[in-house]
Write a protein that holds these residues in place. Structure first.
Motif, short mmCIF file in Angstrom:
data_model
loop_
_atom_site.label_atom_id
_atom_site.label_comp_id
_atom_site.label_asym_id
_atom_site.label_seq_id
_atom_site.Cartn_x
_atom_site.Cartn_y
_atom_site.Cartn_z
N THR A 1 0.81 -1.22 0.00
CA THR A 1 0.00 0.00 0.00
C THR A 1 0.84 1.27 0.00
O THR A 1 0.30 2.36 -0.15
CB THR A 1 -0.93 0.04 1.23
OG1 THR A 1 -0.13 -0.04 2.42
CG2 THR A 1 -1.93 -1.12 1.20
N SER A 2 2.17 1.14 0.17
CA SER A 2 3.06 2.31 0.20
C SER A 2 4.20 2.05 -0.78
O SER A 2 5.19 1.40 -0.45
CB SER A 2 3.60 2.54 1.62
OG SER A 2 2.55 2.73 2.54
N ARG B 1 -1.49 4.19 -4.42
CA ARG B 1 -0.57 3.48 -3.53
C ARG B 1 0.79 4.17 -3.46
O ARG B 1 1.61 3.84 -2.61
CB ARG B 1 -0.34 2.05 -4.03
CG ARG B 1 -1.58 1.26 -4.44
CD ARG B 1 -2.36 0.77 -3.25
NE ARG B 1 -3.50 -0.05 -3.67
CZ ARG B 1 -3.50 -1.38 -3.69
NH1 ARG B 1 -2.42 -2.05 -3.34
NH2 ARG B 1 -4.58 -2.04 -4.07
N VAL C 1 3.80 6.51 -2.69
CA VAL C 1 4.23 7.44 -1.64
C VAL C 1 5.52 8.14 -2.04
O VAL C 1 6.04 8.96 -1.28
CB VAL C 1 4.42 6.72 -0.29
CG1 VAL C 1 3.11 6.15 0.21
CG2 VAL C 1 5.49 5.63 -0.39
N VAL D 1 2.30 13.14 -5.24
CA VAL D 1 3.27 12.14 -4.79
C VAL D 1 4.63 12.78 -4.63
O VAL D 1 5.14 13.41 -5.57
CB VAL D 1 3.35 10.97 -5.80
CG1 VAL D 1 4.41 9.97 -5.38
CG2 VAL D 1 1.99 10.28 -5.91
N VAL E 1 10.07 7.76 3.55
CA VAL E 1 8.66 7.68 3.18
C VAL E 1 8.05 6.33 3.55
O VAL E 1 6.89 6.06 3.23
CB VAL E 1 8.46 7.97 1.67
CG1 VAL E 1 8.89 9.39 1.34
CG2 VAL E 1 9.20 6.95 0.80
N PRO F 1 8.31 3.02 2.61
CA PRO F 1 7.65 2.19 1.59
C PRO F 1 7.55 0.73 2.03
O PRO F 1 8.33 0.26 2.86
CB PRO F 1 8.60 2.32 0.39
CG PRO F 1 9.95 2.49 1.02
CD PRO F 1 9.71 3.33 2.25
N ASP F 2 6.57 0.04 1.50
CA ASP F 2 6.54 -1.42 1.68
C ASP F 2 6.79 -2.13 0.35
O ASP F 2 6.87 -3.36 0.29
CB ASP F 2 5.24 -1.90 2.32
CG ASP F 2 3.99 -1.53 1.53
OD1 ASP F 2 4.11 -1.01 0.39
OD2 ASP F 2 2.88 -1.77 2.03
#
Length: 342
Positions: A65-66, A86, A88, A109, A126, A128-129
């Motif tokens: 989601t990131s 999604r 980021v 973004v 940020v 992130p995943d």
């Protein structure tokens, strides 16, 4: 012949050389934007999921989601799959300007870097995943970037475009793009947009193949000129693009110069001796295109491609692994190599 400018779809394009030829020595759409997928509507069905990438298994407990796209090429593909909400972070945005419909969806973004990959700190900041990169270079810790291991420790999966994996960079093909689209469809649980995007791409490539048919293939040298230094392309997705466009590469991936890398610095004599019918060259912007044309004209006046003005400029961004621009490049080069058929 009209000179193709370094633009695509109204874009003003810039990119660092060959996805950074110098940098890599150290270590490129015609589709509509899909509706955005909603993270809130996501379920855990189909997870955990494991996807192989660059010889490593990536495991996902849920859809990311990131997300960060480490080049506009990758960001564009994510948006085309409906994943704009999604994102980021976006990076290396000076490579080229995205189409207005894409830009509008990612206007808010954060930009993490302009000309180079973001620093480790800026990327991790940020949270992130999922991080999507065109090549393995963007994960080089020695350059100050976040490594795959460091991202994993921070809870993020790092995905490299299949054609940009270190062990595949010299042998990658346009079809690697479809592996990425399929994988992204699985990872983000958006199989239908992924299938539609892949089908569109395959249909465009088939149209080129069908149009060319059994036409005679002109000989092609694919070059990159930086100042007075000339690099030849003898492998990777760039090589496959020429083949699919109906050209015969004069530099071959089986040559010793390309045993370990898809590009190699060459002498002017190497180009002259092979006397290609057409020269295809990657450009970062209009100034780079003009400088390259001037250098080719001065250095190779007797080479057939120069004497007959068969010089084809291609935006460098269209040659990045894992980008829809690969298909644009095939179409554009094919039209230049076989103008009587298009």
């Amino acid at each position: 012949m009209n000179h193709p400018s370094a633009t695509r779809g109204g874009r003003s394009l810039t990119a660092f050389a060959l996805t950074g030829v110098a940098a890599l020595m150290l270590s490129a759409c015609g589709t509509s934007v899909a509706p955005e997928a909603s993270p809130e509507a996501e379920t855990a069905e189909g997870y955990p999921l494991t996807v192989e990438n660059c010889g490593t298994d990536l495991t996902f407990e849920a859809a990311p989601t990131s997300v960060v796209g480490l080049s506009p090429s990758q960001t564009e593909l994510l948006v085309e799959l409906g994943l704009a909400d999604r994102l980021v972070g976006q990076a290396q945005v000076a490579h080229y300007e995205l189409d207005d419909d894409v830009t509008a969806l990612i206007a808010d973004v954060p930009v993490l870097s302009e000309d180079t990959p973001p620093t480790r700190e800026d990327l991790l900041n940020v949270a992130p995943d999922f991080v999507y990169s065109p090549t393995g270079y963007e994960f080089t810790a020695e350059q100050g970037f976040a490594s795959i291991e460091q991202l994993s420790e921070a809870g993020a999966n790092a995905y490299t475009a299949t054609g940009g994996c270190f062990d595949r960079r010299a042998v990658g093909t346009v079809d690697d793009l479809f592996t990425d689209i399929e994988n992204l469809g699985l990872i983000f649980s958006v199989p239908e947009p992924a299938e539609e995007l892949a089908d569109q791409g395959r249909e465009r490539l088939k149209a080129v193949t069908d149009t060319i048919g059994g036409a005679e293939r002109p000989s092609v040298a694919q070059l990159y000129v930086e100042g007075t230094t000339v690099s030849a392309i003898g492998g990777g997705v760039e090589y496959d693009i020429i083949d699919r466009a109906g050209g015969a590469n004069v530099f071959d991936r089986d040559e010793p110069a390309f045993a370990d890398f898809f590009a190699a610095v060459i002498t002017p004599e190497e180009v002259t001796s092979r006397d290609p019918d057409v020269i295809v060259f990657a450009v970062n912007d209009d100034d780079h295109e003009a400088a390259t044309r001037a250098h080719l004209a001065e250095t190779f006046p007797d080479v057939a491609a120069v004497a007959e003005d068969r010089l084809v400029a291609i935006p460098n961004s269209d040659l990045f692994p894992g980008t829809l621009g690969n298909i644009d490049a095939v179409e554009r080069i094919a039209a230049e190599l076989h103008p009587e058929l298009f």
